[in-house]
Each structure stands twice: as C-alpha cells, then as structure tokens.
Design a protein around this motif. Sequence first.
Motif, PDB file in Angstrom:
ATOM      1  N   THR A   1       0.831  -1.350  -0.104  1.00  0.00           N
ATOM      2  CA  THR A   1       0.009   0.056   0.125  1.00  0.00           C
ATOM      3  C   THR A   1       0.759   1.202   0.134  1.00  0.00           C
ATOM      4  N   ASP A   2       2.175   1.120  -0.143  1.00  0.00           N
ATOM      5  CA  ASP A   2       3.032   2.563  -0.110  1.00  0.00           C
ATOM      6  C   ASP A   2       3.783   2.527  -1.317  1.00  0.00           C
ATOM      7  N   GLY A   3       3.474   1.751  -2.493  1.00  0.00           N
ATOM      8  CA  GLY A   3       4.347   2.101  -3.716  1.00  0.00           C
ATOM      9  C   GLY A   3       5.799   1.471  -3.771  1.00  0.00           C
ATOM     10  N   ILE A   4       6.713   2.238  -4.587  1.00  0.00           N
ATOM     11  CA  ILE A   4       8.096   1.936  -4.603  1.00  0.00           C
ATOM     12  C   ILE A   4       8.790   3.286  -4.505  1.00  0.00           C
ATOM     13  N   LYS A   5       9.870   3.018  -3.615  1.00  0.00           N
ATOM     14  CA  LYS A   5      10.694   4.306  -3.323  1.00  0.00           C
ATOM     15  C   LYS A   5      12.053   4.176  -4.061  1.00  0.00           C
ATOM     16  N   LEU A   6      12.740   5.092  -4.645  1.00  0.00           N
ATOM     17  CA  LEU A   6      14.138   5.008  -4.953  1.00  0.00           C
ATOM     18  C   LEU A   6      14.988   5.986  -3.997  1.00  0.00           C
ATOM     19  N   TRP A   7      15.873   5.267  -3.470  1.00  0.00           N
ATOM     20  CA  TRP A   7      16.852   5.937  -2.482  1.00  0.00           C
ATOM     21  C   TRP A   7      18.059   6.257  -3.048  1.00  0.00           C
ATOM     22  N   ASP A   8      18.857   7.073  -2.286  1.00  0.00           N
ATOM     23  CA  ASP A   8      20.403   7.407  -2.733  1.00  0.00           C
ATOM     24  C   ASP A   8      21.178   7.113  -1.507  1.00  0.00           C
ATOM     25  N   LEU A   9      22.158   6.351  -1.499  1.00  0.00           N
ATOM     26  CA  LEU A   9      22.640   5.723  -0.265  1.00  0.00           C
ATOM     27  C   LEU A   9      23.466   7.012   0.336  1.00  0.00           C
ATOM     28  N   ARG A  10      24.299   7.843  -0.499  1.00  0.00           N
ATOM     29  CA  ARG A  10      24.837   8.734  -0.213  1.00  0.00           C
ATOM     30  C   ARG A  10      24.352  10.021   0.665  1.00  0.00           C
ATOM     31  N   THR A  11      23.008  10.174   0.242  1.00  0.00           N
ATOM     32  CA  THR A  11      22.237  11.483   0.663  1.00  0.00           C
ATOM     33  C   THR A  11      21.239  10.917   1.750  1.00  0.00           C
ATOM     34  N   ASN A  12      21.161   9.513   1.943  1.00  0.00           N
ATOM     35  CA  ASN A  12      20.156   8.958   3.150  1.00  0.00           C
ATOM     36  C   ASN A  12      18.717   9.596   2.890  1.00  0.00           C
ATOM     37  N   ARG A  13      18.362   9.861   1.811  1.00  0.00           N
ATOM     38  CA  ARG A  13      17.068  10.040   1.445  1.00  0.00           C
ATOM     39  C   ARG A  13      16.214   9.584   0.366  1.00  0.00           C
ATOM     40  N   CYS A  14      15.070   9.533   0.333  1.00  0.00           N
ATOM     41  CA  CYS A  14      14.436   9.223  -1.033  1.00  0.00           C
ATOM     42  C   CYS A  14      14.307  10.294  -2.026  1.00  0.00           C
ATOM     43  N   VAL A  15      14.674   9.924  -3.443  1.00  0.00           N
ATOM     44  CA  VAL A  15      14.840  10.926  -4.333  1.00  0.00           C
ATOM     45  C   VAL A  15      13.437  10.514  -5.466  1.00  0.00           C
ATOM     46  N   ARG A  16      12.946   9.748  -5.265  1.00  0.00           N
ATOM     47  CA  ARG A  16      11.737   9.516  -6.227  1.00  0.00           C
ATOM     48  C   ARG A  16      10.818   8.476  -5.753  1.00  0.00           C
ATOM     49  N   ARG A  17       9.571   8.649  -6.203  1.00  0.00           N
ATOM     50  CA  ARG A  17       8.388   7.794  -5.675  1.00  0.00           C
ATOM     51  C   ARG A  17       7.607   7.157  -6.882  1.00  0.00           C
TER      52      ARG A  17
ATOM     53  N   GLU B   1       4.051   5.395  -8.184  1.00  0.00           N
ATOM     54  CA  GLU B   1       3.043   4.692  -7.804  1.00  0.00           C
ATOM     55  C   GLU B   1       2.122   4.631  -9.178  1.00  0.00           C
ATOM     56  N   GLY B   2       1.178   3.563  -8.852  1.00  0.00           N
ATOM     57  CA  GLY B   2       0.340   3.369 -10.126  1.00  0.00           C
ATOM     58  C   GLY B   2      -0.063   1.958 -10.401  1.00  0.00           C
ATOM     59  N   HIS B   3       0.565   1.002  -9.547  1.00  0.00           N
ATOM     60  CA  HIS B   3       0.190  -0.305  -9.398  1.00  0.00           C
ATOM     61  C   HIS B   3      -0.445  -0.736  -8.319  1.00  0.00           C
ATOM     62  N   LEU B   4      -1.073  -2.074  -8.292  1.00  0.00           N
ATOM     63  CA  LEU B   4      -2.086  -2.256  -7.238  1.00  0.00           C
ATOM     64  C   LEU B   4      -1.156  -3.421  -6.490  1.00  0.00           C
TER      65      LEU B   4
ATOM     66  N   GLY C   1       5.563  -6.457 -10.064  1.00  0.00           N
ATOM     67  CA  GLY C   1       4.450  -7.191  -9.916  1.00  0.00           C
ATOM     68  C   GLY C   1       3.213  -6.588  -9.393  1.00  0.00           C
ATOM     69  N   ALA C   2       2.132  -7.073  -9.617  1.00  0.00           N
ATOM     70  CA  ALA C   2       0.875  -6.412  -9.039  1.00  0.00           C
ATOM     71  C   ALA C   2      -0.012  -7.476  -8.833  1.00  0.00           C
ATOM     72  N   GLU C   3      -1.092  -7.095  -8.121  1.00  0.00           N
ATOM     73  CA  GLU C   3      -2.103  -7.925  -7.805  1.00  0.00           C
ATOM     74  C   GLU C   3      -3.463  -8.077  -8.749  1.00  0.00           C
ATOM     75  N   ASP C   4      -3.374  -7.229 -10.020  1.00  0.00           N
ATOM     76  CA  ASP C   4      -4.277  -6.894 -10.627  1.00  0.00           C
ATOM     77  C   ASP C   4      -3.903  -7.790 -12.194  1.00  0.00           C
ATOM     78  N   LYS C   5      -3.319  -9.111 -11.785  1.00  0.00           N
ATOM     79  CA  LYS C   5      -2.787  -9.784 -12.852  1.00  0.00           C
ATOM     80  C   LYS C   5      -2.323  -9.338 -13.677  1.00  0.00           C
ATOM     81  N   SER C   6      -1.074  -8.341 -13.528  1.00  0.00           N
ATOM     82  CA  SER C   6      -0.370  -7.370 -14.578  1.00  0.00           C
ATOM     83  C   SER C   6       0.873  -7.107 -13.857  1.00  0.00           C
ATOM     84  N   ALA C   7       1.753  -7.046 -14.921  1.00  0.00           N
ATOM     85  CA  ALA C   7       3.174  -6.674 -14.392  1.00  0.00           C
ATOM     86  C   ALA C   7       3.322  -5.184 -14.925  1.00  0.00           C
TER      87      ALA C   7
END
Length: 535
Positions: free
Chosen positions: A439-455, A457-460, A480-486
Amino acid sequence: MVKDGPSQCNIPLAGSFAFAQGADKQQVWCVVGSLFQKSVDVLRLTVPSHEGLGQRLESLSLSSQSALDDGANGEGGSAEISVLSSTPLSESSPLRSELVPRSKETSSRKQKQRGHLTTKPKGQVGDQPLTFKSKVKSSGYTQAPRMKMFAPSTRPTKGSPTSRAGTKSTGGERPGARREFPMDSGPPISLQKKLEAAERPTPINSIALSDDGSLLACGLANKSALVLKMPGLTKPHSITGHNAAVTSVNWSKEGRWLLTASDDKTASVWTTGQSEPILTISSTNHNFAGDKDDGKPSSKENRAFPHPVRHAQFYYMDKFVLLSCGSAISMFKFHLDQTKDDIKRYQTKSRYKLVKTLTMEKTQQITALSAVNGFYSYIVLCAGSNRSMEVFDMNVARSVRTIPDVHSRPVHAICQNKGSPSVSHPSSAYDLFLTAALTDGIKLWDLRTNRCVRRYEGHLNRAYPCGLTMSPCARFIATGAEDKSAYIYDVRESGPLHKLTGHTDVVSDVAFHPLTPQLVTSSVDGKLHSYVETR
C-alpha cells in the motif's frame, strides 16, 4: 545558462560532473549532468585566495573527521557511505576469514601425535568398494578384423591453424559473456512465451537469472525449485530436497551453484544436473560434527536455526553466504566438495562455518535483504518488521546507518542497482536502491544522501508481497501487481510506462535478463511469462 555557485544548481540528483579552469586562476567552471533528466548545468565557482586557505582546509578536514566518527556509531550520522568502497580491508575484518579444508595427511599426523592406532590389525579388511587393480585385456574375438594398415590423420589438432580459423576463441569465457547490453534499447513489452512451471497450480515465490543469462531458477511453494534454460524457457530440471516451501533462490557469480532458502529452516547449495545438494546449512555455527562417526549429538552452541530461513544469497564474489533468520543476519564461509564416498553417500564433504552474526535492533524479523555479489562491496542492506532499514558495513561488522520509517508498512523487497557483467555504470549509480511495501508503492533511495529521491505509484499491491527489479541499464523498473499484471516504470517518471497484461493471477516476482532486453515474470498460479523488446 551560466550560474554562479552550487546553490543555483537546479538538478535534484547529479549523475556526473567535470571541472575546467581558464586563464583566470580564481574562477573554476563545473559542468553537472542530471542522473534522471536530460539537462546540464554550468556553474562558475570562485576560488579563494591563498591567504587563509590552509586554515580553511584544516577546519574542513576536522569537520569531515567528526562526521566520520558520528557515522561510525551507527546512529545514522552524516558519514559518506558508498557501495563501491575505496577503503582497504581492516586487519580484523571478518571478510578476511577463509575456510581451508583439512587434508588427510594433516589429520593422520594429528592422530599419530595423540597416540591413536592409524593402521588396521592384520587380517582385518575395511569397508572398501570392489575394484580391479588392472584392466583385463580383451582377446579381440569380438572386434572387427583390421582391413587398413595405415590411414592418414586428417582431423586438425587444437594448435593447428585450421582449427584456429574454423572455431571462434572465447578466451575461456562462456558464450554471451562478451556481449554488451544495448543501453539504448526499449522496454521489453512483447510477449514471447508462456510456460507452466508445475503440473498443478503452484505459487512461484522467487525467480532469479544467472549472470550469463543462460539459466533461470524458480522457487516454488511445493517444496521444490525449478531450473530452465534461457532464453526460451526450455529443458526444465526439478530440484527436490526441502521439506517446506522454497522462499528464495540465488545464483553464484559464474552460475555454477544455486542457493535456495526454505521454510524448513535450512539453506542448500546445488549444482545443475544433480539431484542432491552438495551443501546444506542447517545449524547456526558449522557442520564439522559430520566428520565424527561416534553418533554423539551436536553441542548446544551449534543448534538448528530457530526460525525459517527467509533469505539466502552469495556474497563478496562467492566467498561467503548470507542468511537471514528472525532478526539476525549470519555470514558463513564455506568449502564445496563434490566428491562422494561410494559407501557413505549420505555424508557430504562440503563444509561451512559461521564468521559473524549481526542483529537488527528493535525488530522481530528481517523482511528483506540485499547485497552485491558481482563485485567487492562491504555494504549489506536489511529491512525489518519495524518499518526501518539498517545499513551494515561488513568490513567493520557493525551497523553504520539506520533509516527509520522507510515506508508506512514493513519493506518486503529491496533491489539494488547491481548492473550486470555486460554493463558499466558510474560509481555513483551503484548507490541507488529500490524499496517496496504494501500500500505504499516503490521508493528510490540514494545511499549517499540517506533520503528518498523519487517515488513510483500506479500499480496495485495491497496484500501480496510482489517482487521488483531494475534493468541492467538502470533505465527501467519492473514490478508485479495484484491486478494480474506487471508494470514497467521509467526511472525518470513517477507513473507507469507500460502495463503487461495476460496473466491469470497475481504476479509474484519479476527478473530482467542481464545481457538482452528481456523480462521474465512469475505468477501465483505457477506460470511464467517471457517478454522481449518490440522490433
């Protein structure tokens, strides 16, 4: 447009940069390129005068040293951490340990020193297989009569010019090892093949491709694993030996060994083509008790794993094995021996021994684990059931950073930008990693800055822990997703780029091919789908 000072830079995350100096020695030009966007900033920097420069450098070194000291405490300090470490191994580093098997001469010598009887009594015959000392020469009655006295050899040898011209030299590498991944290729969205992994609908928990892209491994819920030939998903080979569902599969660097983890509290190492594991990790410390035939139980310190082994993978260029059990990470050194005794075939000669165990604080279970095996890296990423994530430095064997509240729910998947043997990235690109939670999507992190740089959303994804992966070119993300799609995302965009339909159940895991633009998806009903680039 020329901008004065780094504060005027509009790039959120820099990918590469270059410095230049003109005739004016007090001005330096810097060109900064964006990692996700097609933009470049030109900065004009002013160099301070030589007066007072030494004091500024001294204060800068002191501040950086204090930052390193704060980060070493494991409280999430500002110390710079990178997947590609530039520091050498410390003298007491656990990564220096090795497992050297004991030879027969050494063991017999120790027995002589202890006074044990090393020779058998006269007239006593030990348990040995029946063999002939010399071959019985055939009389030749069953062979065809020899009609030719001499025939010239027309077959070229290995060193002849004819053999060198007729065959292609691979330099000792596997086919496809020298191929380069097409960095400008599009996303794989065209369905190539469908395949059922088992006769009955069986959930596929995990899939993994070998580094050369020739083999695909699947961890099934019916206590088995499946190995298929790529790229056509052919010649399936079933591996059975676990007593519970196989939760994860992982290939060694050269694709010789397959590591499986199971809910039966064990992890096993297999070779392709064999039906029995060459190594089974079932206890917390070692398996040297198998050398003794006295039948005594193992010591209390070497007990079985108290919880199921959720994650297992090779680490540090196949030198170690990482396992997660409960809230602890165990690093084992191992030695694989494929020879078998003809009489005691149930005994294996492969050995393993515990090197270090690290525990995540304030969590009950490790929910995700990730580390790089394709090159030497000290960093291990772990996520716990308390929604936090810890960064472990295995060179010093301690936690160096803690990221609290990574998602609103516990992280169930971590994917690092590992690239592939056919792709090279800037060193900063390997510090990027992905996390996913229900329920919280996917986050892209940068190990150097210790913060999320992009999020993204759109898949179930609300109930089932669906897997995710990053393409070798680091341009696409698949999940993968729960709506029978990737779904396929562009790294630079927050919304999905393509939706791959046609599945008949929840898509449980995804994997990109390391050499070609190809994507393999697995579903809960035990089916595999292969997608290639549209031409």
